[in-house]
Structures are given as C-alpha cells and as structure tokens.
Design an enzyme around this catalytic site. Structure first.
Site, PDB file in Angstrom:
ATOM      1  CE  LYS A 130      11.400   4.574  18.931  1.00 52.02           C
ATOM      2  NZ  LYS A 130      11.951   5.185  20.160  1.00 52.02           N
ATOM      3  CB  THR A 131       5.826   0.783  20.696  1.00 53.58           C
ATOM      4  OG1 THR A 131       7.220   0.505  20.473  1.00 53.58           O
ATOM      5  CG2 THR A 131       5.035  -0.503  20.520  1.00 53.58           C
ATOM      6  CD  GLU A 174       8.696   1.121  17.704  1.00 56.25           C
ATOM      7  OE1 GLU A 174       9.418   1.300  18.691  1.00 56.25           O
ATOM      8  OE2 GLU A 174       7.801   0.263  17.655  1.00 56.25           O
TER       9      GLU A 174
END
Length: 468
Positions: A130-131, A174
């Site tokens: 995700k990041t 996010e």
C-alpha cells in the site's frame, strides 16, 4: 464551539469544509501525524498529544501545531472535536475528558472519511504494498502537474513526508484494512494490491477479512483496480467488477519482466496502452506495485511518458528496502516486511545483489499476529544464508502466555533443519552475535514493523567502537 459543525459530526458526517479546532490523541503515529499535517494545511487549528517526543513531532511543530508530550485532561482546551488513533483506548484520560465535556470523540476513520469527501479520492488498499504503491502514484500524479494531495503511512523519500494537501482535485489515501476503516472512505478509484491473511484478531478469521475486501470493491463509486497474482485476489476478481493487473496471463494489464537486479528492474506493461518502465528499486513485488500505480495513472489521465519519467526517478519509501549504509564492508538494509510473503519477497530482492552471505534478522510483530500466523513463516527465510529471530515486538499489546519468537523459530527449524538459524531475544546478545559474525561482503537485512529498525545503527556503532 460551532454547533452546526458539531451537530453534523455526531448525527451524520464530519464537515471539514468549514474551519474547526481539533485535538488529536496519538498525533506522533504515522497515520495521525499525516492527518494533522493535512488538517493544518487545510486551515484548521490543530493540537495533539503523544507519550513521547519524536522527529515527526518536530515536523508538526513547524506547521504551527501545538504538541503536548504526555496525556492530560488539560491538553484538550476549547476544541470542536477530538480524534484518536486506533491505539488509544477508551480509558485514555483525554478520551474521558472529551466524553465528560460533551466534545465529539471521533475515530481516525471518521476524520479520514471527512477528508476523502473533499476531493476525488483514490483509496489504495491491500495486505502489503500500500505505502509503496501510494507513493509511486502520488509522485507520478505530481510529475503530471496535477498537484495531488495524499495521505500515506510512510515517508516518501523525494518529499520527506507522507502527507500533502495541494490544489488539485485528486487525493491519494493509503486505505487501512486492519480495523475495517477503509470501508468508510469516499472513493472514486479503489486499488487492491493483494490479499493475504492478516489482522485475523480483529476480523475473527480470514473469511470476514475477505468479505470486507469484497465490500470495499463493490461499494466503490467508480473503478476498482486489482492486483491478481495471489490466489485470494484471483478469487476476488470473480466477485467484484475490476480492472486487473499482474503477471497472470488473464490480467487486463499484463506485466512482462525484462530484467531485475540489485539496482532496479525493467519491465513491460501491456494493456490498453503498452509501454516499458524501469524502477530504481529491486524486487518483483515492487514491479507489481509500480505497475498498479502506472495503470492508476493512466486511468487518471497521465501519459505513459510522464509515468515512465516519474517511476524512473522514484527514490523509495522509508523502511521499504531502505539502504542504511555500510560498516567494515557490511551493507545494511532495513525493511518493514512483517508478513510471510513480504519477508520472502524482500529476501528475493536481496538475492539480486552480489553478497557473500545474507543475514536475515527478523522481529515478529504483535503477539496476536505471531500466535495466529507465526507458523506460516516456515518457508519465508529458506533462501537466506543465516536467519536470526528476535522476540516479539508488542505493538501496544500485552504479552501472551506461550507466545514468543520461538513460534517462528521452531516453524523454520522444523521445515529446514539444515538452515543456519538462531533465536536471540536479548538485544545485547543479538548485537554481540552480529558484530562477531558479519564480515566484509555480507548483507545484514533487518525486517519487521517494530523497533528492529534501529538495529543497523546500533550494530554499526558497536562495530566502530570495537575497531577503535
């Protein structure tokens, strides 16, 4: 207090289009700190508290945010609402003070939802990646001149922060699935990078987690973008309408890897538009992250050449295969990997380097996670030359009887009895071992979501001291 604003918070939705005064409990965490930066940039009056000082709090002070070290009922002052991170319990003295005085006490989820309503939001979810995917997407949108805003859990190396509120219409968030808060976000584009067993303590098992992702996809007010290279995501593709990306031959956007080394990777992305890409970070997992970000960029109107230029210059994210220098000819790399497939992918990326040996040092994260999935790490370390397992990083949890790093250690040793592996729960013993065993040409790869990140500096410092 502004009664109209507060009323909308309690009964319906948080309205952040008007000025508010807000106090954030747990403001030093990556998630709450990012929210604090965005709210301050939007023009809200922000204060916050945390149990200890940090470099992140210094940055927030530079925004004019009033910071309190330690929790106290007097920290709240006259505010329109109080928000807290998921780590803050109902018994926190500031939570109790808010309830006592009738001040709305909101979750991080509710504040993020309020922010997401103000722009065309892109929510990036998935068990891992995700990041990095959010960071890559934010950078290529910036490269295109779209002036996106973003709220990301890690620090983007090129910018030095995980949060920006800018003039453009797009907002990259996010989206955290750990407490199902991602379901509350208003979103025009949803991204699911992958799906693996995690957060089972909260969801009560994998199927409820899976169902949450089905809901996340189906309730998206727009397009869903899905990485399709794991079995659970492939299953998801049959239940939600999604544009798929991956190495899988059935993907709508197919990835063809041309070259991957320690220095980076080159690959083709084949879909509605086909083009080549290169990234200066290693690992197949990062190829997948970059590909999803690139397709999201295409959907957002960014030209392939702009995407190519942005990803070529991507400098990475803090704690994602982050090079931490060298000492005595030993190279140190630190990574946030704390799930079985993340660890395996990180070691695979390390294998593209020309090392004498790879020392994989892993800190299990949280007692609940270690108890539920600890044995599933058995295959993750098989390609390392030496494995070191430490004790569990609590992550705010209380210790549990019979739960320790030995769960991971025993699973690996039973599966690979010839693999060189050590269980070193004591920090001093761990430092002594690494300083005595590491030699020129080795890679020391630290992995985990806890305080293992400080180990490279500690080892280098002790090496220098021993050499003096």
């Amino acid at each position: 207090m502004k009664s109209s604003t507060v009323g909308s918070m309690v009964n319906e939705e948080l309205d952040l289009s008007v000025s508010n005064s807000v106090h954030l409990i747990g403001i030093g965490g990556a998630g709450m700190g990012a929210i604090a930066e965005v709210l301050s940039s939007m023009g809200h009056i922000v204060s916050g508290s945390d149990i200890k000082d940090s470099h992140r709090l210094d940055r927030l002070r530079a925004f004019g945010i009033k910071i309190f070290i330690g929790h106290d009922s007097e920290n709240l002052g006259e505010v329109d609402f109080v928000a807290r991170s998921t780590a803050i319990s109902d018994s926190n003295v500031e939570c109790l003070e808010a309830v006592k005085n009738g001040i709305p006490l909101l979750s991080r989820e509710k504040v993020l939802r309020g922010i997401s309503k103000l722009k065309n939001s892109i929510a990036v979810s998935g068990t891992h990646g995700k990041t990095t995917t959010s960071s890559m997407l934010s950078l290529l949108l910036r490269e295109a001149g779209l002036k996106p805003s973003f709220i990301i859990g890690g620090e983007v190396n090129e910018i030095g922060t995980g949060a920006v509120w800018d003039e453009g219409d797009l907002l990259v968030i996010e989206a955290d699935e750990s407490d199902a808060s991602f379901l509350g976000l208003k979103r025009n584009l949803s991204i699911i990078t992958n799906l693996e067993e995690d957060h089972l303590e909260y969801f009560g098992g994998f199927e409820p987690l899976y169902d949450a992702f089905v809901k996340f996809g189906n309730e998206t007010d727009g397009i869903v973008l899905l990485g399709i290279d794991d079995v659970n995501s492939l299953r998801l593709s049959n239940e939600i309408e999604a544009t798929t990306v991956g190495l899988n031959s059935i993907a709508d956007w197919k990835i063809e890897i041309k070259n991957t080394t320690w220095r980076g990777s080159e690959f083709l992305l084949i879909g509605e538009k086909s083009f080549s890409l290169s990234i200066p970070v290693p690992g197949v997992h990062n190829i997948k992250n970059a590909s999803i970000a690139a397709v999201a960029g295409i959907i957002s109107g960014v030209e392939p050449e702009t995407i190519k230029n942005a990803l070529f210059s991507f400098g990475g994210v803090a704690r994602r295969f982050e090079q931490r220098g060298n000492e005595n000819g030993v190279v140190f790399v630190d990574d946030y990997a704390h799930l079985p497939s993340e660890v395996e992918s990180t070691i695979e990326a390390a294998l593209t380097g020309n090392w004498n040996r790879i020392f994989a040092v892993f800190q299990p994260h949280r007692y609940s996670r270690t108890e539920s999935i600890g044995p599933t790490f058995s295959d993750s370390f098989r390609k390392a030359d030496c494995v070191v397992i430490t004790d569990v990083f609590a992550g705010g949890e209380r210790s549990r009887s019979g739960v320790s790093g030995l769960i991971v250690f025993d699973a690996i040793r039973e599966k690979f009895p010839n693999l060189l592996i050590h269980y070193l729960p004591d920090r001093e013993e761990l430092l002594d071992f690494l300083c005595s065993e590491l030699s020129e040409g080795d890679l020391c790869l630290t992995m985990g979501a806890g305080d293992i990140t400080s180990l490279p500096e500690d080892v280098k410092h002790r090496m220098r001291r021993l050499r003096a």
